[in-house]
Motif scaffolding. Structure first.
Motif, mmCIF file in Angstrom:
data_model
loop_
_atom_site.group_PDB
_atom_site.id
_atom_site.type_symbol
_atom_site.label_atom_id
_atom_site.label_comp_id
_atom_site.label_asym_id
_atom_site.label_seq_id
_atom_site.Cartn_x
_atom_site.Cartn_y
_atom_site.Cartn_z
ATOM 1 N N GLY A 174 49.055 37.349 36.777
ATOM 2 C CA GLY A 174 48.039 36.500 36.164
ATOM 3 C C GLY A 174 48.481 35.052 36.111
ATOM 4 N N MET A 175 49.796 34.791 35.892
ATOM 5 C CA MET A 175 50.274 33.421 35.864
ATOM 6 C C MET A 175 50.148 32.783 37.231
ATOM 7 S SD MET A 175 53.646 33.832 33.484
ATOM 8 C CE MET A 175 54.123 32.136 33.713
ATOM 9 N N GLN A 176 50.386 33.562 38.288
ATOM 10 C CA GLN A 176 50.247 33.021 39.627
ATOM 11 C C GLN A 176 48.785 32.740 39.952
ATOM 12 O OE1 GLN A 176 52.096 35.919 42.124
ATOM 13 N NE2 GLN A 176 54.159 35.379 41.495
ATOM 14 N N LYS A 177 47.896 33.599 39.529
ATOM 15 C CA LYS A 177 46.487 33.438 39.848
ATOM 16 C C LYS A 177 45.857 32.257 39.123
ATOM 17 C CE LYS A 177 45.334 38.195 41.072
ATOM 18 N NZ LYS A 177 44.483 39.354 40.738
ATOM 19 N N SER A 178 46.445 31.800 38.043
ATOM 20 C CA SER A 178 45.840 30.741 37.271
ATOM 21 C C SER A 178 46.178 29.348 37.802
ATOM 22 C CB SER A 178 46.285 30.827 35.809
ATOM 23 O OG SER A 178 47.679 30.627 35.717
ATOM 24 N N SER A 179 46.884 29.275 38.935
ATOM 25 C CA SER A 179 47.222 27.979 39.495
ATOM 26 C C SER A 179 45.978 27.295 40.018
ATOM 27 C CB SER A 179 48.233 28.171 40.634
ATOM 28 O OG SER A 179 47.638 28.890 41.693
ATOM 29 N N PRO A 180 45.952 25.940 40.043
ATOM 30 C CA PRO A 180 44.782 25.210 40.479
ATOM 31 C C PRO A 180 44.408 25.491 41.923
ATOM 32 C CG PRO A 180 46.302 23.764 39.288
ATOM 33 C CD PRO A 180 46.997 25.057 39.517
ATOM 34 N N ASN A 181 45.345 25.995 42.735
ATOM 35 C CA ASN A 181 45.046 26.246 44.135
ATOM 36 C C ASN A 181 44.221 27.493 44.347
ATOM 37 O OD1 ASN A 181 46.543 23.995 44.928
ATOM 38 N ND2 ASN A 181 48.461 25.155 44.925
ATOM 39 N N ASP A 182 44.060 28.292 43.351
ATOM 40 C CA ASP A 182 43.300 29.531 43.465
ATOM 41 C C ASP A 182 42.049 29.413 42.623
ATOM 42 O OD1 ASP A 182 42.301 32.018 43.701
ATOM 43 O OD2 ASP A 182 44.074 33.076 42.948
ATOM 44 N N GLY A 183 40.920 29.127 43.241
ATOM 45 C CA GLY A 183 39.695 28.858 42.503
ATOM 46 C C GLY A 183 38.992 30.078 41.998
ATOM 47 N N ASN A 184 39.425 31.290 42.378
ATOM 48 C CA ASN A 184 38.684 32.483 42.016
ATOM 49 C C ASN A 184 39.380 33.320 40.967
ATOM 50 O OD1 ASN A 184 36.491 32.031 43.652
ATOM 51 N ND2 ASN A 184 37.336 33.132 45.402
ATOM 52 N N SER A 185 40.513 32.847 40.389
ATOM 53 C CA SER A 185 41.259 33.678 39.444
ATOM 54 C C SER A 185 40.434 33.981 38.205
ATOM 55 C CB SER A 185 42.569 32.989 39.073
ATOM 56 O OG SER A 185 42.305 31.729 38.475
ATOM 57 N N SER A 186 39.814 32.974 37.603
ATOM 58 C CA SER A 186 39.061 33.187 36.382
ATOM 59 C C SER A 186 37.766 33.945 36.638
ATOM 60 C CB SER A 186 38.765 31.842 35.714
ATOM 61 O OG SER A 186 39.952 31.285 35.203
ATOM 62 N N ILE A 187 37.123 33.695 37.747
ATOM 63 C CA ILE A 187 35.884 34.410 38.036
ATOM 64 C C ILE A 187 36.164 35.899 38.229
ATOM 65 C CG2 ILE A 187 35.965 33.988 40.532
ATOM 66 C CD1 ILE A 187 32.837 34.186 38.278
ATOM 67 N N GLU A 188 37.334 36.224 38.761
ATOM 68 C CA GLU A 188 37.694 37.640 38.875
ATOM 69 C C GLU A 188 37.887 38.266 37.500
ATOM 70 O OE1 GLU A 188 41.067 37.975 41.395
ATOM 71 O OE2 GLU A 188 40.002 37.352 43.204
#
Length: 330
Positions: A174-188
């Protein structure tokens, strides 16, 4: 058990079933009814065994990880298995020193408690009465060999260790997915919240149990920058839910199953559309729409999104903009 750790005993008209609550100052609550001497003895043995085994701490930890990783359905399945293992192991520890008659009396007490339970159990307590569909398994286990307690304890320990490992792994992911380079982390994360709510809706029927779930499609279908002070994004969500026994599921209201027996996201209102504000990988949910609600006669997707904004109290900004919505699928 030391006397200073002996819990207080109370009767309470609101208690649905005998239960142990409180870690620092444990209390045993009994429903306000009459018990036979044998029933009371079995109830107290059961709850005191939970206290001696520190099962309340285990439940607190499982609930905590569920709160931290609410978006992952595996956590809910693991928590259910931990609750089940705690009750089975507690039963085994109680009956270890009982003879055949004592075991029969203990099983009779379980039946009586389940039959009289009127409301769901609380998540941060141990209770003698669990779900009725688990009663058959517990009664069968009570009459098994003395090795039962050890086997369940080993299973419970291994399962809990695996749960903690999964929690740490999910946290790092989850910490990796929350980086600004991944725009779909929160939508997932929002998509999983929608799916978990659907699982809860299905499992309101006591015979239905969802054992697996997955996102099969999550894609941006449109965006609007002329409806509010921030750009609005609309995602189409497709998912699959696997019931343990499909015959227990009542298919109604346009519900569909795929060729492998998985329930789909389809209903009479079509497929779910997730409407969000999104910036630098952080999404803020506006609300949900369904594809069947979108009609060109009523203004199409833009009108539906505008109505959703107004319905949920978001401030609209209808300033003139040279940019028009960029249609993708609608």
């Amino acid at each position: 058990m030391r006397n200073e750790r002996m819990p207080r005993l109370y009767r309470n008209t609101l208690a649905p079933t005998p239960m142990l609550i409180g870690m620092l100052r444990p209390v045993i609550l009994l429903p306000d009814r009459e018990y036979s001497e044998i029933q009371l003895q079995n109830i107290l043995l059961h709850e005191l065994t939970h206290l001696r085994r520190h099962d309340l701490i285990v439940k607190w930890l499982s609930v905590l990880e569920g709160e931290l990783h609410w978006f992952n359905p595996v956590v809910y399945l693991v928590r259910r298995e931990i609750d089940r293992a705690c009750e089975l192991a507690c039963d085994g520890a109680v009956i270890k020193c009982l003879d055949t008659v004592g075991r029969q009396n203990y099983g009779d007490t379980l039946i009586a408690m389940v039959a009289e339970a009127k409301t769901p159990k609380t998540v941060l307590s141990t209770t003698m009465c669990e779900e009725k569909k688990a009663l058959k398994e517990r009664l069968g286990a009570i009459m098994k060999s003395k090795n039962f307690t050890r086997k369940v304890l080993i299973f419970s320990s291994v399962f809990f260790a695996a749960t903690l490992f999964t929690t740490v792994l999910l946290g790092a992911s989850g910490m990796q997915k929350s980086s600004p380079n991944d725009g779909n982390s929160s939508i997932e994360s929002i998509a999983w919240e929608v799916i978990n709510n659907e699982i809860l809706n299905y499992e309101q029927t006591s015979e239905v149990e969802i054992i697996d779930s997955k996102i099969s499609f999550l894609e941006l279908v449109n965006e609007f920058d002329n409806l509010a002070d921030r750009t609005i994004y609309v995602y189409l969500l497709e998912y699959r839910l696997l019931p343990k026994d499909l015959s227990k599921v009542i298919l109604a209201g346009g519900m569909r199953i795929d060729e492998k027996g998985w329930l789909t996201e389809w209903s009479s209102m079509g497929q779910p559309l997730i409407v969000v504000f999104e910036q630098e990988g952080n999404a803020e949910l506006i609300g949900l729409l369904r594809t069947a609600e979108i009609s060109e006669k009523n203004g199409g997707l833009e009108a539906a999104v505008k109505a959703l904004l107004e319905e949920n109290g978001f401030n609209l900004s209808f300033g003139e903009s040279p940019d028009t919505p960029r249609p993708l699928l609608f």
